[in-house]
Design a protein around this motif. Structure first.
Motif, PDB file in Angstrom:
ATOM      1  N   MET A  27      45.871 144.296  -1.381  1.00 26.04           N
ATOM      2  CA  MET A  27      44.473 144.415  -0.944  1.00 26.04           C
ATOM      3  C   MET A  27      44.300 143.889   0.478  1.00 26.04           C
ATOM      4  O   MET A  27      43.575 144.471   1.279  1.00 26.04           O
ATOM      5  CB  MET A  27      43.545 143.651  -1.891  1.00 26.04           C
ATOM      6  N   LEU A  28      44.970 142.786   0.800  1.00 22.42           N
ATOM      7  CA  LEU A  28      44.810 142.159   2.105  1.00 22.42           C
ATOM      8  C   LEU A  28      45.575 142.880   3.211  1.00 22.42           C
ATOM      9  O   LEU A  28      45.041 143.112   4.296  1.00 22.42           O
ATOM     10  CB  LEU A  28      45.283 140.701   2.033  1.00 22.42           C
ATOM     11  N   LEU A  29      46.813 143.267   2.934  1.00 25.10           N
ATOM     12  CA  LEU A  29      47.701 143.787   3.978  1.00 25.10           C
ATOM     13  C   LEU A  29      47.882 145.295   3.947  1.00 25.10           C
ATOM     14  O   LEU A  29      48.320 145.877   4.927  1.00 25.10           O
ATOM     15  CB  LEU A  29      49.087 143.140   3.853  1.00 25.10           C
ATOM     16  N   GLY A  30      47.594 145.904   2.809  1.00 25.92           N
ATOM     17  CA  GLY A  30      47.876 147.323   2.635  1.00 25.92           C
ATOM     18  C   GLY A  30      49.171 147.493   1.859  1.00 25.92           C
ATOM     19  O   GLY A  30      50.005 146.575   1.774  1.00 25.92           O
TER      20      GLY A  30
ATOM     21  N   LEU B 218      56.248 142.141   9.834  1.00 27.87           N
ATOM     22  CA  LEU B 218      54.976 142.832   9.629  1.00 27.87           C
ATOM     23  C   LEU B 218      54.240 143.221  10.899  1.00 27.87           C
ATOM     24  O   LEU B 218      53.322 144.038  10.849  1.00 27.87           O
ATOM     25  CB  LEU B 218      54.035 141.923   8.807  1.00 27.87           C
ATOM     26  N   GLY B 219      54.598 142.638  12.006  1.00 28.84           N
ATOM     27  CA  GLY B 219      53.817 142.812  13.224  1.00 28.84           C
ATOM     28  C   GLY B 219      52.832 141.657  13.351  1.00 28.84           C
ATOM     29  O   GLY B 219      52.455 141.016  12.365  1.00 28.84           O
ATOM     30  N   ALA B 220      52.402 141.395  14.560  1.00 30.32           N
ATOM     31  CA  ALA B 220      51.573 140.218  14.832  1.00 30.32           C
ATOM     32  C   ALA B 220      50.226 140.252  14.113  1.00 30.32           C
ATOM     33  O   ALA B 220      49.800 139.253  13.533  1.00 30.32           O
ATOM     34  CB  ALA B 220      51.357 140.074  16.335  1.00 30.32           C
ATOM     35  N   ASP B 221      49.541 141.399  14.128  1.00 33.61           N
ATOM     36  CA  ASP B 221      48.205 141.467  13.524  1.00 33.61           C
ATOM     37  C   ASP B 221      48.234 141.217  12.017  1.00 33.61           C
ATOM     38  O   ASP B 221      47.435 140.435  11.486  1.00 33.61           O
ATOM     39  CB  ASP B 221      47.559 142.831  13.793  1.00 33.61           C
ATOM     40  N   ILE B 222      49.142 141.871  11.334  1.00 37.09           N
ATOM     41  CA  ILE B 222      49.208 141.735   9.873  1.00 37.09           C
ATOM     42  C   ILE B 222      49.702 140.349   9.493  1.00 37.09           C
ATOM     43  O   ILE B 222      49.183 139.729   8.562  1.00 37.09           O
ATOM     44  CB  ILE B 222      50.083 142.842   9.264  1.00 37.09           C
ATOM     45  N   ALA B 223      50.695 139.817  10.227  1.00 38.14           N
ATOM     46  CA  ALA B 223      51.195 138.465   9.940  1.00 38.14           C
ATOM     47  C   ALA B 223      50.090 137.436  10.144  1.00 38.14           C
ATOM     48  O   ALA B 223      49.942 136.499   9.352  1.00 38.14           O
ATOM     49  CB  ALA B 223      52.394 138.149  10.822  1.00 38.14           C
ATOM     50  N   GLU B 224      49.291 137.618  11.180  1.00 39.23           N
ATOM     51  CA  GLU B 224      48.185 136.688  11.435  1.00 39.23           C
ATOM     52  C   GLU B 224      47.138 136.767  10.322  1.00 39.23           C
ATOM     53  O   GLU B 224      46.608 135.750   9.884  1.00 39.23           O
ATOM     54  CB  GLU B 224      47.548 137.000  12.785  1.00 39.23           C
ATOM     55  N   ARG B 225      46.859 137.962   9.844  1.00 43.94           N
ATOM     56  CA  ARG B 225      45.915 138.128   8.734  1.00 43.94           C
ATOM     57  C   ARG B 225      46.430 137.417   7.482  1.00 43.94           C
ATOM     58  O   ARG B 225      45.687 136.719   6.803  1.00 43.94           O
ATOM     59  CB  ARG B 225      45.715 139.620   8.448  1.00 43.94           C
ATOM     60  N   LEU B 226      47.717 137.578   7.189  1.00 41.34           N
ATOM     61  CA  LEU B 226      48.335 136.915   6.047  1.00 41.34           C
ATOM     62  C   LEU B 226      48.232 135.397   6.183  1.00 41.34           C
ATOM     63  O   LEU B 226      47.846 134.698   5.249  1.00 41.34           O
ATOM     64  CB  LEU B 226      49.803 137.339   5.931  1.00 41.34           C
ATOM     65  N   CYS B 227      48.542 134.892   7.363  1.00 36.22           N
ATOM     66  CA  CYS B 227      48.502 133.452   7.598  1.00 36.22           C
ATOM     67  C   CYS B 227      47.079 132.909   7.563  1.00 36.22           C
ATOM     68  O   CYS B 227      46.848 131.799   7.075  1.00 36.22           O
ATOM     69  CB  CYS B 227      49.165 133.114   8.925  1.00 36.22           C
TER      70      CYS B 227
END
Length: 146
Positions: free
Chosen positions: A25-28, A62-71
């Motif tokens: 749900m969060l990352l796709g 994951l790439g910077a945007d997705i990793a930042e969202r996860l963190c």
């Protein structure tokens, strides 16, 4: 909110499944699959977003945007990632059925996948039985369409 795994009544399978659903749900779907494939069955510490760099393993995966969202979502927590064994077996079985339909014999498929020929035969039979059940259900529905 994040899955803190603190509820003693939850078993590990429920937590792992919940974690995958939350990741998806969060990352796709694609990013969740990448994380699970890379860290399958492991515990993964999620750092604070300020600790991410271009060389961090999550950014590289994951790439910077997705990793930042996860963190941002799970910062400071440890995620227990699922094995996704059912998904792996389903993909393997689908591959066996597809290759068998293409003409590869059961012995070669057994060797390729490290299985006994009997297991390959059961996988193919199960697929045929599922297809027959679907066809029967469609025919039953057609009886009442008139």
């Amino acid at each position: 909110m994040p899955n803190d795994h603190a509820n003693a009544n939850d078993n590990a399978t429920d937590n792992a499944t919940k974690t995958y659903s939350e990741l998806e749900m969060l990352l796709g779907h694609d990013a969740a699959d990448k994380v699970v494939a890379a860290y399958r069955g492991q515990e993964l510490y999620i750092p604070e977003p300020s600790r991410l760099s271009e060389a961090h393993k999550l950014v590289m995966l994951l790439g910077a945007d997705i990793a930042e969202r996860l963190c941002h979502y799970w910062q400071g927590n440890i995620l227990t990632l699922p094995m996704q064994q059912k998904k792996i077996l389903a993909a393997r079985n689908a591959s066996i059925v597809r290759k068998h339909k293409a003409g590869i014999d059961k012995g070669a498929l057994a060797t390729e996948h490290g299985l006994h020929v009997r297991t390959v035969r059961k996988i193919i039979e199960k697929h045929h039985n599922e297809q027959a059940k679907k066809a029967y259900a469609r025919m039953q529905l057609q009886l009442f369409d008139s």
